[in-house]
Each structure stands twice: as C-alpha cells, then as structure tokens.
Write a protein that holds these residues in place. Sequence first.
Motif, PDB file in Angstrom:
ATOM      1  N   LEU A   1       2.852  15.672   0.034  1.00 20.15           N
ATOM      2  CA  LEU A   1       3.262  14.718  -0.554  1.00 20.15           C
ATOM      3  C   LEU A   1       4.291  14.074   0.291  1.00 20.15           C
ATOM      4  CD1 LEU A   1       3.838  15.880  -4.189  1.00 20.15           C
ATOM      5  CD2 LEU A   1       2.413  14.212  -3.545  1.00 20.15           C
ATOM      6  N   PRO A   2       4.283  12.637   0.142  1.00 22.32           N
ATOM      7  CA  PRO A   2       5.390  11.707   1.104  1.00 22.32           C
ATOM      8  C   PRO A   2       6.913  12.338   0.621  1.00 22.32           C
ATOM      9  CG  PRO A   2       3.718  10.277  -0.077  1.00 22.32           C
ATOM     10  CD  PRO A   2       3.469  11.751  -0.485  1.00 22.32           C
TER      11      PRO A   2
ATOM     12  N   ALA B   1       0.738  -1.179  -0.045  1.00 23.73           N
ATOM     13  CA  ALA B   1      -0.047   0.020   0.160  1.00 23.73           C
ATOM     14  C   ALA B   1       0.797   1.154   0.053  1.00 23.73           C
ATOM     15  CB  ALA B   1      -0.948   0.268   1.140  1.00 23.73           C
ATOM     16  N   PRO B   2       0.551   2.238  -0.946  1.00 26.11           N
ATOM     17  CA  PRO B   2       1.286   3.522  -0.764  1.00 26.11           C
ATOM     18  C   PRO B   2       0.962   4.276   0.429  1.00 26.11           C
ATOM     19  CG  PRO B   2      -0.589   3.668  -2.297  1.00 26.11           C
ATOM     20  CD  PRO B   2      -0.571   2.330  -1.536  1.00 26.11           C
ATOM     21  N   GLU B   3       1.397   5.435   0.578  1.00 21.09           N
ATOM     22  CA  GLU B   3       1.247   6.431   1.833  1.00 21.09           C
ATOM     23  C   GLU B   3      -0.244   7.038   1.633  1.00 21.09           C
ATOM     24  OE1 GLU B   3       3.749   6.525  -0.159  1.00 21.09           O
ATOM     25  OE2 GLU B   3       5.631   6.625   0.872  1.00 21.09           O
ATOM     26  N   ARG B   4      -0.989   7.200   2.548  1.00 22.27           N
ATOM     27  CA  ARG B   4      -2.200   7.889   2.360  1.00 22.27           C
ATOM     28  C   ARG B   4      -1.786   9.115   1.663  1.00 22.27           C
ATOM     29  NH1 ARG B   4      -4.244  12.028   4.443  1.00 22.27           N
ATOM     30  NH2 ARG B   4      -2.587  12.326   5.990  1.00 22.27           N
ATOM     31  N   GLN B   5      -1.079   9.761   1.945  1.00 18.67           N
ATOM     32  CA  GLN B   5      -0.873  11.412   1.229  1.00 18.67           C
ATOM     33  C   GLN B   5      -0.976  11.262  -0.293  1.00 18.67           C
ATOM     34  OE1 GLN B   5       2.803  11.540   3.517  1.00 18.67           O
ATOM     35  NE2 GLN B   5       2.593  13.787   3.633  1.00 18.67           N
ATOM     36  N   ILE B   6      -0.305  10.233  -0.685  1.00 17.75           N
ATOM     37  CA  ILE B   6      -0.185  10.044  -2.283  1.00 17.75           C
ATOM     38  C   ILE B   6      -1.529   9.214  -2.622  1.00 17.75           C
ATOM     39  CG2 ILE B   6       1.199   7.902  -2.471  1.00 17.75           C
ATOM     40  CD1 ILE B   6       1.224  11.007  -5.072  1.00 17.75           C
ATOM     41  N   ALA B   7      -1.976   8.443  -1.907  1.00 21.47           N
ATOM     42  CA  ALA B   7      -3.345   7.609  -2.312  1.00 21.47           C
ATOM     43  C   ALA B   7      -4.559   8.738  -2.427  1.00 21.47           C
ATOM     44  CB  ALA B   7      -3.626   6.496  -1.466  1.00 21.47           C
ATOM     45  N   PHE B   8      -4.524   9.580  -1.386  1.00 25.39           N
ATOM     46  CA  PHE B   8      -5.693  10.238  -1.202  1.00 25.39           C
ATOM     47  C   PHE B   8      -5.245  11.840  -1.173  1.00 25.39           C
ATOM     48  CE2 PHE B   8      -9.149  11.537   1.957  1.00 25.39           C
ATOM     49  CZ  PHE B   8      -9.973  11.952   1.100  1.00 25.39           C
ATOM     50  N   PHE B   9      -4.375  12.051  -2.080  1.00 23.05           N
ATOM     51  CA  PHE B   9      -3.576  13.540  -2.497  1.00 23.05           C
ATOM     52  C   PHE B   9      -5.060  14.361  -2.742  1.00 23.05           C
ATOM     53  CE2 PHE B   9      -2.229  16.858  -5.528  1.00 23.05           C
ATOM     54  CZ  PHE B   9      -1.164  17.367  -4.728  1.00 23.05           C
TER      55      PHE B   9
ATOM     56  N   LEU C   1       0.689  16.516 -11.013  1.00 24.38           N
ATOM     57  CA  LEU C   1       0.435  16.169  -9.591  1.00 24.38           C
ATOM     58  C   LEU C   1       1.487  17.107  -8.933  1.00 24.38           C
ATOM     59  CD1 LEU C   1       0.133  14.401  -7.128  1.00 24.38           C
ATOM     60  CD2 LEU C   1       2.111  13.208  -7.769  1.00 24.38           C
ATOM     61  N   TYR C   2       2.683  17.390  -9.679  1.00 22.92           N
ATOM     62  CA  TYR C   2       3.412  18.230  -8.811  1.00 22.92           C
ATOM     63  C   TYR C   2       3.290  19.793  -9.062  1.00 22.92           C
ATOM     64  CZ  TYR C   2       6.810  14.310  -7.943  1.00 22.92           C
ATOM     65  OH  TYR C   2       7.156  13.163  -7.414  1.00 22.92           O
ATOM     66  N   GLN C   3       2.629  20.054  -9.931  1.00 24.29           N
ATOM     67  CA  GLN C   3       2.022  21.445 -10.291  1.00 24.29           C
ATOM     68  C   GLN C   3       1.025  21.610  -9.326  1.00 24.29           C
ATOM     69  OE1 GLN C   3       0.807  22.261 -14.227  1.00 24.29           O
ATOM     70  NE2 GLN C   3      -0.176  24.058 -13.551  1.00 24.29           N
ATOM     71  N   ARG C   4       0.110  20.823  -9.018  1.00 24.02           N
ATOM     72  CA  ARG C   4      -1.019  21.353  -7.914  1.00 24.02           C
ATOM     73  C   ARG C   4      -0.341  21.357  -6.616  1.00 24.02           C
ATOM     74  NH1 ARG C   4      -5.821  22.436  -7.352  1.00 24.02           N
ATOM     75  NH2 ARG C   4      -7.392  21.416  -6.057  1.00 24.02           N
TER      76      ARG C   4
ATOM     77  N   ARG D   1      -0.791  24.665  -4.317  1.00 25.47           N
ATOM     78  CA  ARG D   1      -1.486  24.726  -3.104  1.00 25.47           C
ATOM     79  C   ARG D   1      -0.423  24.869  -1.724  1.00 25.47           C
ATOM     80  NH1 ARG D   1      -6.903  24.476  -2.949  1.00 25.47           N
ATOM     81  NH2 ARG D   1      -6.684  24.795  -0.817  1.00 25.47           N
ATOM     82  N   GLY D   2       0.623  24.942  -2.429  1.00 20.92           N
ATOM     83  CA  GLY D   2       1.740  25.377  -1.257  1.00 20.92           C
ATOM     84  C   GLY D   2       2.239  24.148  -0.471  1.00 20.92           C
ATOM     85  N   GLY D   3       1.781  22.887  -1.038  1.00 18.67           N
ATOM     86  CA  GLY D   3       2.213  21.761  -0.438  1.00 18.67           C
ATOM     87  C   GLY D   3       1.683  21.480   0.980  1.00 18.67           C
ATOM     88  N   VAL D   4       0.571  22.334   1.268  1.00  9.56           N
ATOM     89  CA  VAL D   4       0.032  22.255   2.634  1.00  9.56           C
ATOM     90  C   VAL D   4      -1.002  21.148   2.610  1.00  9.56           C
ATOM     91  CG1 VAL D   4      -1.468  23.290   4.219  1.00  9.56           C
ATOM     92  CG2 VAL D   4       0.075  24.548   2.868  1.00  9.56           C
TER      93      VAL D   4
END
Lengths: 694, 694
Positions: B599-600, B197-205, B584-587, B591-594
């Motif tokens: 992201l993991p 399973a990946p991290e929740r952060q990327i699965a539910f970005f 993905l990286y643009q979004r 949104r300031g990475g907040v």
Amino acid sequence: MHRRMFRTLLLVLTLSLATAAMPSRADEGMWLLNRPPVKLLQQRYGFEPKAEWLQHLQKSCVRFNLGGSGSIVSPDGLVVTNHHVGSDVLEKLSTPDRNLLEDGFLAAKREDELKCPDLELNVLWEIEDVTERVTAAATAGMSAADANTARRKAIITIEEEAEKKSGMDCQVVTLYQGARYHLYHYQRFADVRLVMAPERQIAFFGGDNDNFEYPRFDLDMCFFRIYENDRPLKTEHYLKWSAAGAKDGELIFVLGHPGRTQRQNTVDHLRFLRDVHLPTHLNNLWRREVQLAVFMGRGEENRRIALEEYFGVQNSRKAYTGMMEGLHDPELMRKKVADEKTLRSTVAADPENARKWGEAWDRLAEAMGRYREFYVRYRLQAALSRCRLFDVARHLVRLADEKPKPNAERLPEYSDSELDSLYQQLYSPAPLYDELEIDRLASALSLFAEMLGGDDPTVVRILDGRSPRHRAEQLVRGARIKDVAERRKLGEGGKEAIAACDDAMIRFAASVDAEARALRKRYEDEIEAVQRASYAAIAEARFARYGEDMYPDATFTLRLAFGTIRGYEENGRRIPAFTDFAGLYQRHKERGGVAPFDLPDRWLERKDKLNPATPYNFVCTADIIGGNSGSPVVNKAGEVVGLIFDGNIQSLVFDFIYTEEEARAVAVDSRAIIEALKTMYDAPWLVKELTGTK
Amino acid sequence: MHRRMFRTLLLVLTLSLATAAMPSRADEGMWLLNRPPVKLLQQRYGFEPKAEWLQHLQKSCVRFNLGGSGSIVSPDGLVVTNHHVGSDVLEKLSTPDRNLLEDGFLAAKREDELKCPDLELNVLWEIEDVTERVTAAATAGMSAADANTARRKAIITIEEEAEKKSGMDCQVVTLYQGARYHLYHYQRFADVRLVMAPERQIAFFGGDNDNFEYPRFDLDMCFFRIYENDRPLKTEHYLKWSAAGAKDGELIFVLGHPGRTQRQNTVDHLRFLRDVHLPTHLNNLWRREVQLAVFMGRGEENRRIALEEYFGVQNSRKAYTGMMEGLHDPELMRKKVADEKTLRSTVAADPENARKWGEAWDRLAEAMGRYREFYVRYRLQAALSRCRLFDVARHLVRLADEKPKPNAERLPEYSDSELDSLYQQLYSPAPLYDELEIDRLASALSLFAEMLGGDDPTVVRILDGRSPRHRAEQLVRGARIKDVAERRKLGEGGKEAIAACDDAMIRFAASVDAEARALRKRYEDEIEAVQRASYAAIAEARFARYGEDMYPDATFTLRLAFGTIRGYEENGRRIPAFTDFAGLYQRHKERGGVAPFDLPDRWLERKDKLNPATPYNFVCTADIIGGNSGSPVVNKAGEVVGLIFDGNIQSLVFDFIYTEEEARAVAVDSRAIIEALKTMYDAPWLVKELTGTK
C-alpha cells in the motif's frame, strides 16, 4: 545457470542425437575418457594427460540421475555439486514449515545428514568398445526400422550379460550417433544424503536476470554424502580441494556430463530445429512460465511448491532463446552450410564413398519432412507427463505390459538394467500437491486442445466431455496412487492389478496409451531409425575425411573438457575472468537489494568478517553445456579449483557450435567456497574434511 | 481489469464483428441509446426510461480515444474514469524523475492541471439511421467484395457530408454486423488535462493476481478536465455525484463503450476463434509477457518505461485465458449449437427465407476455411506495429499514398473525418525509448521467423541478412522520426518527401507495405466482405424470428446496460456485493504487504482517519465488457453511484454469452471515492466540485 537436466531434456535427446565431430580447433571438445585429446593437449599446452591421472579423475566424478554432475571430494564420500543440481532434492525435503530451498541446510553432525528420497549417483568405472557386436546385429537388406530394432535388442542383451558378469550397472552409449557404441560400467549409489546447502538467495543471486550472464556472483554449491550399508562411503578415488585456487590464464580441466549437443546436425536438421522444434518448445516454455507465475501469485505455499519448477522453466526459456538466436544468426548458418558442402563434395568425389554415404543427407531431409507431419501430436504426449501423477500412472500401466516380455523385447526404459532406478523414482516418498498437479494437467490437456483443435478425436477423447480444468480436477482428485503403498501394490500386481484397478488416473493413462505407443513407434521407425543410419554414415564420412581424433556430440556421459581461465571483450568492454565478494555487495547495492538481488541476513550481518578480495566466480574457455552443472574444474594436479555452474549468454550457441571469442563457462571459485563455509556457515568440520586438514 | 481498449483490440474488431442479438433474458444487453430496452425495464423493474433522462445521460458520457469510457461530473468539465484508463497518459507524462503512475498526481489549482499529449474525448450528440443509404450502395449482382467496397465508399461520403453540415465528428457505425448502419455525431475534445490520480499501488491493489477477481479492493479512479479555448468546458450535461451511494439489490444503469462482443458468431466462427485465433493470440501474449518481464528485470528505468505495456499484456492474457476456457466449456458450445440449429431450421422452413438467408452459414464456414490459409501471415503484420516507431513510419508512408486520393477512395483510417485524430497520435510529443522500441521490434521480427520459418522470402526480406535483434537495432537507432518535427515534415511533405527520405525506419516501412496492403486487401475481399454479407443475412433472419427488440454486439460505441447490485455464490461460498476499506487492510495483512499487495505510505499512515466501514468496491449484474472501463454506474435519478472498472473471472465469457448466475461487473463505490479524496488526498476542492457543495 546450466541446470541439472530435466526428464524433459532427456526426452529431447531422442529428438536428435548428433554424430561425429569436426576437426578440433582451439579449446573445443567434450572428449571421451577413453579417447582423450592427448595430441591436442601436448600441442597447445605441452601437457600430457597420463592414464592413471585420467582414471583417478574418472572414478572421482559422479553423475546425478536427475541430471547434473558432481565429484567426490573426501575419502568419506563427500560429494560437491551445484545448489541448482541439488535443488530438486531440497524442494522434496521441504515442508510448509521447513523450506530448505530458501533457508539452506547444515547437518550439525553426520547423523543429521538427510536421506534424499529418490536421488541416485553413478560413477563410471570401466568402458568397453562394443561397436562391432551392436552393428553386426543389423544385417544387410534390413529396413532402417528393423535394423534399429535389432541394434536395440543387441544393446539390451549386451547390457544384461555385462551386469550379470560385473554386478555393476551397465549401459551401452550410442556415440557419434551410431557410428560407435561403448559399454559403460557404473557403480550405482542409491543412498545419498544432504550435508549442506546455502540459501537460494546467495546460490541464485540475481535470479533469472543474471542467469547466463557475466560478471556473476553466485555461491551455487551444495554438499551431499554417499552412503553404503548405512555408513559413509570409504574411497580412495576423490579429488583434493585446492585452497590456493587457480590463476588467470591457467590451464584447467572440466569433468562432467554434458547432456546434449547438436553440432553435427545436417543443415536441414538445423532448419527443422529453427523453424519447428525451437518455436514450439519456446511457446510451451513462455506459456508455462506465465501459468506458473500466476499459480505462485495465489499465495506463499503455492510459491513454495512451484518455485523450483518455475526456475527450471525460466532457465530453459533463457537457454532456448539463446539457441534460437544462434540459429537466426546468418553467420552461424553460413558456416554450417559451408562445412556441409565441403564434406558432401569430398564424399561425392569418390564413387565408393558416394555409394556408401552419399545419400545420407537426402534421407535425413526426407525424414525431417515426414516428422513435420506428426511432430506436434508426438511431442504433446510428453506434456502430459508434466503431471507427476500421470507420469507415475503411465509407468505403472506400461510396466505391467512390459515386464512379462523377454528383456530384449521391452521398451528400453523397462529393461532389467533400468528397473532399480525406475522403482526408486516410482516409489519415491517425495510429496505431491493436488493443486500443482491439477495446474500441470489442466495446462497439458488445454495444450492438446489449443494445438489440435477442440474437435480433434484425441482431444474429445481425453477431455471426455469436460473442460480441461474440470477434467484435470476429476483425474487428480480421484487418484489414489498419490499413496506410495498403492503404487507399489500396482507395480507388483502386474497386468491383473492394473486391469482391475479403477483409479481415475490409471484408467486415464491406460486409455491414452495405445495412441501414445503408436506415435512413439512411428517416431522410432520413421525418424529415429533413419537418423541413426544416416548420421552413422555421415560420421564415417567425417572420420574418413578428418581422421578419428574427434569428440562425439554430448550424450549425458562423462567427458573431459579443457581450457584456460580467461576474460573476454563484450561490445568493446573488457570483462575480467574473476569476480570477488566485494563485487557481490556492490551489485546488491546497485540494484537496491530488491529481489532477486536480495541477500540472506547472515550475508548482511557478517559482511565485515568476509575477505572482500576473495575470488568468487570465474570464467574459462572449457567446452560445456547443460548437464555439466556441478562439474569440478581441476588443475593439472587434479585438484578442485572451481565448480562449473553456468555458461555466459554467448555460450548458448554451444549446442550447435563452439566459439571461444566471447563464449565462456562460469564457475564458483574453490577459495570462495572455503571462505563462505568458514565465515558465513560456521562449518569448520566441513572445511577440514574438504581441505584434508586435521 | 477491463482495460481501456488498445489499438490491438481495435484491430481485433476487424476480425469478427458479430451481428444481431438473441431475445433478451434477465439483465442482459448492451442497448443502443436510440433503441433503449423500454419494455424490458418496465416489465422487470417497473421503470420507464424517459427520453430526456436518456439524452442527458448520453451527453454526459465520454469516450476515450485510446479505449475506455468516462463521464463528465461537474459543470466545469471535470471527467472521471479509471486509473487504468488514464494510465497510458500517466506514463507518457512521466519521466525518470517524476513517476506519475507510481506516485499519483494532484493539481493544487486549475493552472497546475497537466495537458495530456494525445488524449481525445468524444461525446455522442446525435444518432441518425442511414441503413437504407448505405445498403443501397451495394446493388444486386455485385460480388461480395465489390459490395463491401461500395458500402465503405458510401459510408465515407455520408460522414463527409454530415461533418460539413454539423461541424461535428461524424462516424457511421456498423450495427448487427451490417444489418443496420447508424450515423453518430460526436463532439470532439482534444484539450484534456490531468487533474488527479492516486498511486498505482492503491488503484491496482492486488495486481495481476486480483485482476478479474472478486472480492476486490481497488481505488481504480482518475480525474481529467476538458478544456475549450484554453478554459474549462462549461456544460449543463454532467452527472451528479451520489454521496449516499447505492444499496444492495438496487436497480442501476451503466453507460459506456463496450469494445467488442462476439455473441452472434456462428458455431463455425466460434470454432475458428477457439482453434486458431485464441491459441495464436495467447501464444503471443505469453511470449510478450515473459519478454517484457525480462526487459524490466534489467533495471529500474526499464521497469518504469515498460510497466504499462506489461500490465496491458497481463490483462489481455487473463482475459483471453477466460475466453479460451469459455470456448472449451462443452456447455457453452452445446448451447450455441442448439441456438444455431433452431434459427437455421426456422429459416429452412420457409422457402423465401431459405432463399434469402439459408446459405449464409455455409458461406461463412467457407470464408473461415480460406482465412486459415493466410491467417498467420495477415496477423503478423500487426505485430510490427507494437514498435511505435514502425507504426509512425507506416502511417507516414501510407498517408503520403492515401491523401492525394479522393476521400471515398482512401483506406478508411485516412479519410478526412479521421485525420485530426490521426495527426494528434502521429505528432504526439509522448517520449519513445530506444531500448524498449528495439525490444518490441526484435520480438516482432523474430516472431515472423518463428512462425513462417527462417527461409521464408518475407522473413529473408525483412531481416535483410541480420539476426532479428541486430536488424531491430539498426532500424531503431537509425530512425530520425523519433523527432516529432521530422515526422511533421514528412507528414506534410507527402509522396515526394517520403520518396526522398533515407530514414531507416521509413525505408523499412515502405519496403514491407506492398505485401501488407495485399494481405489486408485479401482479408477484406475474401473474409470481411463475406462476413458482412452473411452476418447481415443472419441478423435479418433473427429479426424475422425474434423481432427487433435486440441489442447488437458491442462496437466501442455508447450503450446502456442495466441490472442490480447483487452478490453471488461461488463453489458454495457466498460472495457479498460490497467490500469495504476494512477488507482492504485485511487483505494487505493476509498477504504480508508484499507487492502486489503493498500500500502507498499515506494509506498506512492515515489508516485510522479512514472510516473502515465505507463501501469500497461492489458487483452488479450489468452486461459489460472491455471498453466499459470507467463507465459511470448511475441510479434511477441519474446520479453516479459507482465507476465500472472490471468484471469478475466468471464474466470473461461475456464476449460470447451473457450469464447472471455468477458473472458480475465490478465497480468502485462513489462513497469510497469521496472518503479517499477527503482523508488520503487532501483534496477538499475536488470533493466540493464533485458533490456540488460550496
């Protein structure tokens, strides 16, 4: 926190103004300034409140029109209150590039103090008992509704005459829910400027999580200045600042404007609150809290413009949750039932008393039963006013209808004595944001459909063949009254201007007004009138049984509370009265510095310059409630030793009952304010002005 | 996201199972595997779905018992689904020191694969039409309630016989809301292990904010493996992975288990949903979302144990908000009214048809009217089961009552064919947390008081003289059934063990069961029975009018949907079908990475190793709904080109109506999964197993 009272809270006042108080025990009471608890203070504390002492305190206190309390603390009109009382203004003065709520503010010199768009402060100058004149207006044989109307007209006439005579703002206050009427003369100040505010992070450290909790670590303060003729107010009535603060166990006083309590409600009325009003209100708060969170999640600017409202909703939700838990506490209800039984049997025991007052409880119960029939429909009207453009439109429409009428015939909020304040609100240049306005209106329109059903004629009419969101978009985007000049034109143009106006929001407000007025009339005639008459009777019964040394339920007017600084025990754990700055940093660390436990940069950088042992927040037994936010806590010498900003979670039942076992008022210590101004905010001139040093 | 279905959603199914479908247009339809849309596919796409092709797809798909879909993607029983389908298991496998939801998981070798406490997978093996036998059980002259009971008994008997014969798990599925009954034979797998399973952060970005939105950037995937006899399952039925993915405009198929649609509801039934069910349900969701947020705010461990539930509530809230908006859309309602009018007048035009089917609509309307009378009281019962200890206690109490009865006489969830699954749930070693359980139960108990009033006899009885919170504390702290061994003892001890048991929660569950059962019986006899009979009649009328080439409303059983990969236009803006890693990286940056746009670490550190042009998420026109989460998207060759994990916001009306103008299903691209496994997760062996390379 006990937030400044919102307009919605002011509305709640119309729901249930409770009457006379029970005999006082302990440090209980929100006392009238013209009926101070002299005996009680002498008995409990050997202290005698002198008339001049009270007069000076009274004239040094201010009421914030948006809800909240404060005090004048320098001869140059400097006013201190809570950050969360000033926050509404801070938000209105902010822009996408200047976020005063988040970043704080400090005027480098007087000329930099920022004029607040629609803030108004009132100072209570004089009190006069006008009970006889008001009650005489209602003659024997009148229906409850007619008597209510007659008294309301008498009140407006009394206010009108008094204003002409004194040139002050005059308001008749209904006390003991109609057993007594007092005329209050206010000095009104409409030019108020922002002097200093800290960052939201430190003012509201711990956020919703720590709100209404203790121990606590909030620098919940904010400074304004009153101006007259464009110059700072010069006054002899101001409170001295105590650099020494107060000690554990010391007697203190709180002067402020508690918004509403319902301690004298009958048991049936409490059941109505528990089973009808609170669940409905809480549902709306939960709903709105989630909707605003979703709105803010869409981006930084959304967050900026909605955050204040969001905190307000969270605050109400936490307060109402506590009230609901109070009414679900069988112990509280048992006590209320027993008290009512005692009073009713006393009344019943005397035939004359039974004739005068005996039926009041049953009449109230009947009225509450009738209220259930149209409660939802009536309350929904208030939901529309969450959209400020709608609120403006409704006021413009009604103003046009009401102003041509004789003063005493108008809806009270359009009487001459109210117009200055109304215009200040109506023509406020505070910004409005389309997206937030649409969100508010769509939510309100959908609420109608959710509560009444999609085929209800009112719902069909207000939606006009659109979905709630599309209808809200249509109305908000089409509203020209976003422009203050347009509002002023309509406000001054009267009936003709409104009739000729094709502004979408004005037409919408006009189209729903007949129904809204009819519901209001029904409420006033069938519910309020009965409540007024019956609660006045119950208050008289209570006076007869317990004597007149009682405080009335809170009415957002100036009151004196007293008590001592004192910790308490919670689940066997001792909670000390004071916290200190060391505790602040400890909590920050414990919670990983993650929001809402983050700190402003300066508080991290300058940590070592701060004396960690400085007393920061404290609790006391004084009897307070929402509206008391910003109240000065003073010592026997009348010096400010603290600033009320909250009650703990156990105090949330104060709406219904006072207890001093665990319930406490929460204040910022006067010493912490000085230390922070010196160390963190580089504001030596403000410290000098406060402490009166040269 | 379309979350795996919760037990609460399964409950919703009992509310309103809709019937037969309207004639299909466009890419509409959730087709039965034994009645595939052969003509439609030929006409629209010139594609003929062969029987072996369908058989192979069918046997490669799995149903997750906790709600959700997946597929077998290697000969060694590797299963792929969504992260949010697996998340319930990830939470149960986590501890304060090992947070699999947040940190993800990768088994270094097969022996490290983690056994899941109560996960069960079903593979549909065979389908048999048993309509005649079921409907024959209800004979002419029976009341609707008796007919309903007779059919239910017949169903249990059919299942029992079939299980004995085939040794498989057999379930009769009610289709077209009672117009057809099919017997499904399932292979049941109870030993399932977590592979990756990946991290929740990327699965539910993007979290709740981006949920149900598009463009989208989620790696919503999770890998399990089926074991048999402690060894990986060996199977010929698995889907090949497409390393090439699919193209814009390409025909694709989705195989999964849509949970529930209500497209064939009568207009009256839709009004009931709009005015009664959805508002009540949304109020509960708003309420619970806030309460859980408050609970999580108290500390990191609180957050860990409640986060999954919180996301579930948020997800339902967003879905139900979309459904509500759909029913408040006048266009949708107009369409439904027109369709119903057409069908009713066709029926009325033929006397024989009018006799057979003409009264169905009015009977349904009457039943919905009756349902309004006890809707709140009936639905409240489900609220208690949010507390898992209560849910366990209720099952133990009922199991003791039901098990001694003949199989066909029991409540269906205690019939022999259900017992294995029930035991797996009941004796699950998944941890339970006192504080969360208290919060859940206090919330449910308070809900009773809020909705029924504090003096309601049911409320008085369940609170037993305490406040909701104190009562919940008493029951949870006093529950010994936290211990699985204790549960097993009671489960095996039967009636006597339950009667002798003084466990607080067991006694409580026993004390409320008579009322709960009575309400359920009333619902089944007065509402469900009428719905079943009337909707079956309406379905027959629809068959007669439009022919039998229709799909039934969703029933959480395997269905085939189809469509093309295709973008859409939203407010005049073109939304392309595919996103990529660059987006993905643009979004993230926008949104300031907040959070929820963080992201993991590995996704930040290894950014440059990733091919930014890799297709990441895509949308297609396939007809899906909650329960479809984890469904494979396959191409004409039957290869996996993506993984359904959501629908866009416009698709939320799919519950009531299919549209392909803007509504889309959202999937993770098969290429993104390979690229992420290679670049981010150092899992070459998993890539090899997926792609079948050596």
